[in-house]
Design an enzyme around this catalytic site. Sequence first.
Site, PDB file in Angstrom:
ATOM      1  CB  ILE A 171      -1.014   0.081   1.277  1.00 45.63           C
ATOM      2  CG1 ILE A 171      -1.644  -1.451   1.293  1.00 45.63           C
ATOM      3  CG2 ILE A 171      -1.808   1.302   1.261  1.00 45.63           C
ATOM      4  CD1 ILE A 171      -2.602  -1.676   0.154  1.00 45.63           C
ATOM      5  CG  PHE A 244     -11.998  -3.402 -10.379  1.00 46.54           C
ATOM      6  CD1 PHE A 244     -11.112  -3.722  -9.413  1.00 46.54           C
ATOM      7  CD2 PHE A 244     -12.933  -4.835 -10.688  1.00 46.54           C
ATOM      8  CE1 PHE A 244     -10.649  -5.085  -9.270  1.00 46.54           C
ATOM      9  CE2 PHE A 244     -12.794  -5.979 -10.421  1.00 46.54           C
ATOM     10  CZ  PHE A 244     -11.414  -6.349  -9.639  1.00 46.54           C
ATOM     11  CG  LEU A 247      -7.405  -0.808  -8.951  1.00 43.56           C
ATOM     12  CD1 LEU A 247      -7.907  -2.244  -9.093  1.00 43.56           C
ATOM     13  CD2 LEU A 247      -6.177  -0.499  -8.199  1.00 43.56           C
ATOM     14  NE  ARG A 251      -5.584  -1.958 -13.820  1.00 44.93           N
ATOM     15  CZ  ARG A 251      -6.451  -2.609 -13.506  1.00 44.93           C
ATOM     16  NH1 ARG A 251      -7.767  -2.471 -14.227  1.00 44.93           N
ATOM     17  NH2 ARG A 251      -6.421  -3.801 -12.781  1.00 44.93           N
ATOM     18  CD  GLU A 371      -2.181   0.480  -9.596  1.00 44.04           C
ATOM     19  OE1 GLU A 371      -3.204  -0.281  -9.200  1.00 44.04           O
ATOM     20  OE2 GLU A 371      -1.866   1.677  -8.778  1.00 44.04           O
ATOM     21  CB  THR A 373       0.373  -8.762 -13.386  1.00 45.89           C
ATOM     22  OG1 THR A 373      -0.468  -9.751 -13.762  1.00 45.89           O
ATOM     23  CG2 THR A 373       0.671  -8.906 -11.975  1.00 45.89           C
TER      24      THR A 373
END
Length: 392
Positions: A171, A244, A247, A251, A371, A373
């Site tokens: 984190i 999500f 994220l 990303r 974020e 693989t």
Amino acid sequence: MTHETGRDALRDVFDFDALLSEEERGWQDRAREFARTRIAPTIEEDFEAKRFRAELIPELGAAGFLGMHIRGYGCAGASAVSYGAVCAEFEAVDSGWRTFVSVQGSLAMSAIAKFGSEEQKDRWLPGMAAGETVGCFALTEPDGGSDPGAMTTTARREGDEWVIDGAKRWIGLASVADVAVVWARTEDGIGGFLVPTDTAGFTATPIDGKLAMRASIQCDIALDGVRVPDSARLPGATTLRGPFSCLNEARYGIIWGAMGAARSCLEIALERARARTVFGKSIGAFQLTQEKLATMLLEYEKGMLLALAIGRSKDAGTLSPTQISVGKLNNVREAIEIARTTRSILGGDGVTNEFPVMRHMANLEAVRTYEGTDEIHTLILGRALTGVSAFA
């Protein structure tokens, strides 16, 4: 030969900046200057010493970089392309500082902006935008990095309070954060909770022994009977779609940031190819070296054009999560290859801290993992192409 020489040579072939608007170039120029003057002079020392210069956070806030894509609450309300250009400039110096901007703005602040109540937004976002308050995003767990659906952290209701138990890992910023966005399983689904880090039972421990991202902070978090009022729950988040969506914001920044690191390496490769002499001529005069440089340029140019196309789609409101996976998978993978090829052009000197190439390479290996693989984004694309999920 100066670093500007490599930049000028690259600009002569591919003038990406000309594709940006005046406002977008303004954000880019401010980020480039900040990174050059406030981060670059000490970054090798900080990487070696595992030092995160938290004193720079208020300066980042004053410059408007924190949560810059959010509208209102003290945030700049800048375009997605402007934010991407800023990410590229910070990661051109070090991935750790793009990560800070991302964790603060794309993860913690976005979670509050997307799913928080007006009271929560008013309480937290202005201070976070100013760099007076630091946030972290506690989703990943020790045994479920790529599988948030297997989350074991729980939050149970007791009267007007929630009691949170569990553990989180990797984190960012947790040990310097003032508030953590903690994701936990409740009887009604997945919930997000704003947990002040001085709450009893909350412990953040920096992870040591890292060979990448050494100038930034990632932590283990223990949550042992952490109690927060119901007003700390994010009312708009009840499923995994909540974290999500955050994220995907992070990303998006990586798509641009990775190309910033690639650009830094490519500029150095160009300088070295023109300046270093072997067998009586510059190494840039050899066909194999020119092939390497040409290939790196192609992949950098394609990566930047991909980032710009994705940014324009995001600003238009037409961007899909699948397109974000295309960008993250491609650009990080190609940035790593550009760093590796640059190292080969530098020869033995490429493994020293005289050049930032090995630092970029190590950092990018970490970026490749977080974020989502390569494997996760590959399966996202495979599902989109075939209509069949291969995750389970």
